[in-house]
Design an enzyme around this catalytic site. Structure first.
Site, mmCIF file in Angstrom:
data_model
loop_
_atom_site.group_PDB
_atom_site.id
_atom_site.type_symbol
_atom_site.label_atom_id
_atom_site.label_comp_id
_atom_site.label_asym_id
_atom_site.label_seq_id
_atom_site.Cartn_x
_atom_site.Cartn_y
_atom_site.Cartn_z
ATOM 1 N N GLY A 60 53.987 15.049 -21.981
ATOM 2 C CA GLY A 60 55.434 14.918 -21.974
ATOM 3 C C GLY A 60 55.996 15.800 -23.062
ATOM 4 N N SER A 61 56.374 17.023 -22.694
ATOM 5 C CA SER A 61 56.685 18.032 -23.714
ATOM 6 C C SER A 61 57.906 17.661 -24.553
ATOM 7 C CB SER A 61 56.884 19.394 -23.060
ATOM 8 O OG SER A 61 57.869 19.331 -22.048
ATOM 9 N N ASN A 62 58.872 16.944 -23.993
ATOM 10 C CA ASN A 62 60.057 16.589 -24.775
ATOM 11 C C ASN A 62 59.713 15.642 -25.904
ATOM 12 O OD1 ASN A 62 61.899 18.162 -23.420
ATOM 13 N ND2 ASN A 62 62.527 16.561 -22.003
ATOM 14 N N ASP A 63 59.031 14.531 -25.575
ATOM 15 C CA ASP A 63 58.692 13.568 -26.622
ATOM 16 C C ASP A 63 57.673 14.146 -27.598
ATOM 17 O OD1 ASP A 63 60.352 11.425 -26.257
ATOM 18 O OD2 ASP A 63 59.025 10.348 -24.909
ATOM 19 N N ARG B 118 54.697 6.825 -12.980
ATOM 20 C CA ARG B 118 54.734 6.330 -14.362
ATOM 21 C C ARG B 118 55.368 4.947 -14.370
ATOM 22 N NH1 ARG B 118 58.195 9.844 -18.428
ATOM 23 N NH2 ARG B 118 59.892 8.639 -17.488
ATOM 24 N N GLU C 267 52.266 12.163 -25.283
ATOM 25 C CA GLU C 267 53.587 12.465 -25.829
ATOM 26 C C GLU C 267 53.739 12.004 -27.272
ATOM 27 O OE1 GLU C 267 56.348 10.396 -23.290
ATOM 28 O OE2 GLU C 267 55.021 8.671 -23.137
ATOM 29 N N HIS D 243 76.334 8.306 17.901
ATOM 30 C CA HIS D 243 76.915 9.532 18.431
ATOM 31 C C HIS D 243 77.474 10.400 17.313
ATOM 32 C CE1 HIS D 243 80.338 11.972 19.811
ATOM 33 N NE2 HIS D 243 79.550 12.224 20.845
ATOM 34 N N ARG E 230 59.364 8.688 -11.743
ATOM 35 C CA ARG E 230 59.867 7.825 -12.821
ATOM 36 C C ARG E 230 60.274 6.469 -12.257
ATOM 37 N NH1 ARG E 230 62.007 13.068 -13.813
ATOM 38 N NH2 ARG E 230 61.484 13.895 -15.885
ATOM 39 N N CYS F 234 54.459 17.738 -17.523
ATOM 40 C CA CYS F 234 55.675 17.490 -16.751
ATOM 41 C C CYS F 234 56.868 17.833 -17.636
ATOM 42 C CB CYS F 234 55.744 16.037 -16.276
ATOM 43 S SG CYS F 234 55.513 14.793 -17.542
#
Length: 797
Positions: free
Chosen positions: A705-708, A582, A684, A424, A514, A755
Site C-alpha cells: 500500500g504505497s500511500n500508507d 481486503r 503498508e 420497452h 475495498r 496497489c
C-alpha cells in the site's frame, strides 16, 4: 399441397431458417422445440400461420393496391402517420378470411386442444413479422399480442387483429427508420398453448431474461427480470420487477448457488385474465406478493442454465421471455431472439464519464447505457402530446411503450417513473443509444417542465438526475491498445454496481477490492449494530435499522447477504483470475458514520494510525462485526462458488496481531489453505518490511500500500496540503522500503504486488517496480491501459 405452400404449420416443424415463411419469432420457437427439448428447455407447443396465408388474405380482400396507395401518400406527405395507420388497420379488420385459411387455422387449433387436453384451449396469439427479431433490428413490441384467447371464433378474430397490427403507427415508423420495404414484410401469427402465469397468488409469474448483462455486455452473467402475472407488464415497463443476476460459469458446478444479485422490485400491479369481453386486465398485487421474491434460487438458476443452452445453440447473446404456470409451477420459454445492442458494441471503446459542478441529486433509478448528458426537462403524460416535445430535451414520463419511439428518437435522455432493465423503455433506449434512467418512482412528481438537469448513467447500476447543468468530461479507452506484459496488471475496485463496465479490459484479476466501500454503499449499517440489535436503546437509528432489515428475522443475515452479493459482482468480473478482497479498513470516524455506528466507535485524535485494520478484528469492540465479514467471505467462496477470492488483512502491525487475526478467521470458518484459501497481508507499515520474512511464514502474499507506506516511512500526513511536496512515493527511503519488501517476499516464496496510482501517473515508478521484479500492480480501471503501457515499456526498455 406442398409444405412450403401451407397456410398453417406446426411450430415444431420449423427452424430458424424459416424466417421468410413465419417471421423471426415463430422460426425461433420452432428452432427451440426441435433442438432444445433434449436439453430440458420447455417451450409450449403450437402452430403458426405463414407468410403465404398473409398474402392470400391481402389478395382475397384486394388490400394490395390500397396499402400501396396509402403508404405512397404517407411518403409524399399527403397523409399523416396517424391517418395512414388508422386507415390501413381498419381495412385489414374489415377483411374476410378466405375459407381455406380459416379451415386450416380451426383444424390446427383443434389438434392443439387435443394435444394439451383442453376442449376450448386457452392460447396466446402473437404477431411475428418476417423482418423481426433479427440481430440487427429487434422490432421490439411493434406488433400486437393477445393472451388467453379461447374458441375458434375468438382465435380467428385475434389473428385478424394481429394482421392489422402490421400497420400500427409505431410499426410503420420503425420500418421507415430501419429502411425496410413495407410491401416486402409479411406477417405470421403464432398460436401457443397458454401458460397461465396469472393464476395462483404468489405463484404464476413471468418476465424477461438476457443471456448477458444488457447494460455492459458482460457475457458471464444472465440477467432475469420477474413479476407476477402475464409478462407484458415487464416488457412494457408498467411494473418494477425483481432482478436476478446469475453467474453462468459456475452453474454447472454442483453444490453452489452463483446468484450475484437478487433485488426485490415493488411489483405493484399484475396483468391477469379479464372478465367478459376483456381478455386481460390490470389489478393491484397483494401486500404478500409485493414483499415476496418471485423466483426461488433454484428457479433462477434453472432459467440461467436455459439461457446458457439457448445462447450456445444460437451462437450469440439472446433476449428471452419466460413464464411460470400458476397451476403446475412449471417454467417455460415463450420467446428467444438475438440481443441487438451489446452484440454490435464489441468493437467500440469503453467510455468513461465524469461530472464536475453537479447540483443536488433529484431522483435516481436504474441506469440504461453509460453516458451523461445535460438538458432541459420536457415532461409528457402521453405520446399524444408529441407536438409539445422539444428536440434535444430530457423526456420525463411515467413509462413508455412502442408509441413513444418517435419522441425517444428526438430526446437527449429519458427518465421514467416505472420500468426495469428489460422494459420497452430500456430496450429501445439501448438501441437508440439514448441514456435513460428507468424506475425512479417519482420523476414526474419531482422534475419540472423547463428545469435544467444533468442525467448521469455512468456511475454504475444506478443512474442519477442532478439539478442544473454540470460539466461532463468523457474518456474513451480502447482495450485493444493494452500491450501484453509479463508483470500482471490488475484492477482496483470498490463499487460493485460499476464493476461489470470493465469486463473488456484484459486485466489479470482484481488486485484490491475495498470491502469498506461495499459496506458503505450496499450495507450502510454498522455490523455491531446488527450483531447487538436487541441491545440497542430505542432511537430513530434503531427504527431505521429495523425498517431496512425488515425482511430479515436475523439482522446479521442482512449484513452477510448484502456484503456477499456485492463482493460477488467483483469476484465475477475477475473470475477465474484472482479477486483479492481486503477486509474492512475503515478508520473509527468512518465506521461511526455508518447507521448505528457512533455507539460502537471510540473518539480518536489520529484515526489514521489508531484503531484500524487488524487490531479491530480480534478486539472485543469489533470481533462480532469481523465474524460477520468472515461469514460473508465464506458464503462467497463456499456457497456461491467463487474460490478465486483471496482474503487480505490491512494494517497488520505485528506478528502477534497476525497470529491473532488468523486464529479468529479460523474460528469463523476461514482457515488458510483450507479449500484453497489464500490469505494476503497489506505491506503498508515499516514493520511489514523489516519482518517481511516472518510475515511471509504466516501469509501467502503481500500487497504494497504505497500511500500508507510512504506516510509512515516519511512521517508525513498524506492528507496535509502544507506537506504535499514532502509526500513523495519516489523518495529514496520509500523506494528502499519497496525494494526490500519485494526482495524478501520473493526469497520466502510469497507473491507480492502493489496497489496504487503511482505506476499509472509516473512511468518511472512502473519501471522501478519492474526492475525490482514485482509480481503484479493493481490500478484503477480508467488508468489501466496507461499503466499497462508503462509496464510494457519498462519490460522492453
Amino acid at each position: 399441397m406442398r409444405e412450403t405452400d401451407a397456410y398453417v404449420v406446426e411450430l415444431q416443424t420449423l427452424s430458424r431458417g424459416d424466417v421468410p415463411r413465419v417471421g423471426g419469432k415463430n422460426a425461433s420457437l420452432g428452432e427451440m422445440l426441435r433442438n432444445l427439448g433434449g436439453a430440458g428447455v420447455a417451450v409450449p407447443p403450437g402452430f403458426a400461420t405463414t407468410a403465404r396465408a398473409w398474402r392470400a388474405f391481402v389478395e382475397a380482400n384486394a388490400l394490395g393496391p390500397r396499402i400501396a396507395a396509402a403508404l405512397a401518400d404517407l411518403a409524399a406527405g399527403r397523409a399523416s402517420l396517424a391517418e395512414t395507420g388508422a386507415g390501413l388497420r381498419a381495412a385489414v379488420l374489415a377483411g374476410d378470411w378466405p375459407e381455406a385459411i380459416a379451415a386450416d387455422i380451426r383444424a390446427a387449433y383443434r389438434a392443439l386442444a387435443d394435444r394439451i387436453g383442453q376442449a376450448d384451449a386457452e392460447v396466446a396469439v402473437r404477431s411475428s413479422a418476417t423482418a423481426e427479431d433479427l440481430p440487427e433490428a429487434s422490432f421490439a413490441g411493434q406488433q400486437e399480442s393477445y393472451l388467453n384467447i379461447a374458441g375458434e371464433a375468438a382465435l380467428l378474430e385475434a389473428c385478424r387483429r394481429c394482421y392489422a397490427s402490421l400497420f400500427t403507427d409505431r410499426a410503420i415508423s420503425y420500418r421507415i427508420a430501419q429502411g425496410f420495404d413495407h410491401q416486402a414484410v409479411a406477417l405470421s401469427v403464432g398460436v401457443q398453448a397458454m401458460v397461465r402465469s396469472d393464476l395462483g397468488e404468489g405463484r404464476g409469474a413471468s418476465g424477461v431474461m438476457f443471456s448477458i448483462d444488457p447494460e455492459t455486455g458482460f457475457d458471464k452473467v444472465a440477467v432475469i427480470n420477474a413479476a407476477w402475472g402475464f409478462g407484458e407488464t415487464v416488457v412494457q415497463g408498467q411494473v418494477d420487477p425483481d432482478e436476478y443476476q446469475v453467474f453462468k460459469p459456475l452453474l454447472a458446478q454442483p453444490g453452489v448457488v452463483p446468484i450475484v444479485e437478487a433485488a426485490r422490485g415493488t411489483k405493484e400491479i399484475k396483468l391477469i385474465a379479464g372478465d367478459g369481453a376483456e381478455a386481460t386486465q390490470l389489478v393491484p398485487t397483494s401486500m404478500a406478493e409485493r414483499a415476496a421474491m418471485v423466483l426461488s434460487p433454484a428457479e433462477a438458476m434453472q432459467l440461467g442454465r436455459w439461457a446458457c443452452v439457448i445462447e450456445a445453440h444460437y451462437g450469440c447473446a439472446m433476449d428471452i421471455e419466460w413464464a411460470r404456470d400458476g397451476r403446475s409451477g412449471a417454467l417455460f420459454i415463450l420467446q428467444a431472439r438475438p440481443e441487438t445492442v451489446q452484440s454490435r458494441k464489441a468493437a467500440e471503446g469503453l467510455h468513461s464519464y465524469s461530472l464536475t459542478g453537479k447540483g443536488r441529486k433529484l431522483v435516481s433509478g436504474l441506469a440504461i447505457g453509460d453516458a451523461a448528458v445535460a438538458g432541459t426537462v420536457c415532461r409528457l403524460e402521453s405520446a399524444r402530446d408529441i407536438a409539445r416535445f422539444v428536440d434535444g430535451a430530457v423526456l420525463v414520463t411515467e413509462t413508455t411503450d412502442p408509441d413513444w419511439v418517435p419522441i425517444m428518437k428526438r430526446a437527449a435522455a429519458l427518465v421514467t417513473d416505472r420500468g426495469g432493465r428489460t422494459s420497452h423503455a430500456a430496450i429501445v433506449s439501448r438501441e437508440l443509444g439514448l441514456p435513460a434512467i428507468v424506475g425512479t418512482h417519482q420523476a414526474t412528481a419531482v422534475l419540472r417542465d423547463g428545469q435544467q438537469v444533468t442525467v448521469s448513467c455512468g456511475e454504475g447500476d444506478l443512474g442519477f438526475v442532478y439539478d442544473g447543468i454540470a460539466q461532463i468530461a468523457e474518456q474513451t479507452l480502447d482495450p485493444s491498445q493494452a500491450p501484453a506484459t509479463r508483470t500482471r496488471v490488475m484492477l482496483n475496485l470498490a463499487d460493485p454496481a460499476g464493476a461489470f463496465r470493465w469486463w473488456r479490459l484484459p486485466a489479470d484479476g482484481v488486485g484490491l477490492a475495498r470491502m469498506e466501500f461495499v459496506i458503505t454503499n450496499h450495507v450502510r449499517i454498522h455490523p455491531m449494530a446488527l450483531a447487538r440489535f436487541d441491545q440497542l436503546p430505542d432511537s430513530p437509528e434503531k427504527a431505521e435499522i429495523a425498517a431496512i432489515t425488515a425482511d430479515f428475522a436475523d439482522k446479521t443475515e442482512y449484513f452477510v447477504e448484502r456484503l456477499s452479493r456485492g463482493l460477488a459482482r467483483i469476484a465475477a468480473l475477475a473470475h477465474p483470475n484472482p479477486a483479492i478482497i481486503r477486509m474492512s479498513d475503515f478508520k473509527t470516524n468512518e465506521y461511526a458514520g455508518l447507521i448505528g455506528g457512533a455507539a460502537f466507535e471510540p473518539a480518536e485524535e489520529n484515526p489514521m494510525i489508531g484503531f484500524r485494520g487488524a487490531s479491530r478484528y480480534y478486539s472485543p469492540r469489533y470481533r462480532e462485526g469481523f465474524a460477520l465479514e468472515c461469514r460473508a467471505i465464506k458464503r462467497l467462496r463456499d456457497e456461491m462458488g467463487f474460490a478465486n477470492v483471496i482474503v487480505m488483512i490491512p494494517f497488520c502491525r505485528t506478528l502477534t496481531e497476525a497470529d491473532r487475526v488468523l486464529a479468529v478467521m479460523a474460528e469463523n470458518g476461514l482457515r488458510r489453505g483450507e479449500n484453497g484459501l489464500e490469505v494476503y497481508v497489506m505491506c503498508e507499515v515499516p514493520s511489514n518490511v523489516i519482518l517481511a520474512s516472518e510475515f511471509a511464514e504466516r501469509f501467502d502474499g503481500f500487497s504494497i500500500g504505497s500511500n500508507d507506506l510512504t506516510q509512515l516511512t516519511l512521517g508525513v500526513d498524506r492528507d496535509s496540503e502544507d506537506l504535499a511536496e514532502v509526500f513523495d512515493e519516489q523518495d529514496p527511503a520509500v523506494q528502499w522500503m519497496v525494494a526490500r519488501a519485494i526482495e524478501k517476499a520473493q526469497a520466502a516464496g510469497a507473491k507480492i504486488g502493489l496497489c496504487g496510482q503511482g505506476p499509472s501517473d509516473h512511468p518511472e515508478i512502473a519501471a522501478f517496480l519492474v526492475r525490482c521484479g514485482i509480481d503484479s500492480m493493481s490500478v484503477t480501471p480508467d488508468s489501466f491501459i496507461r499503466a499497462k503501457s508503462a509496464v510494457s515499456a519498462a519490460e522492453n526498455g
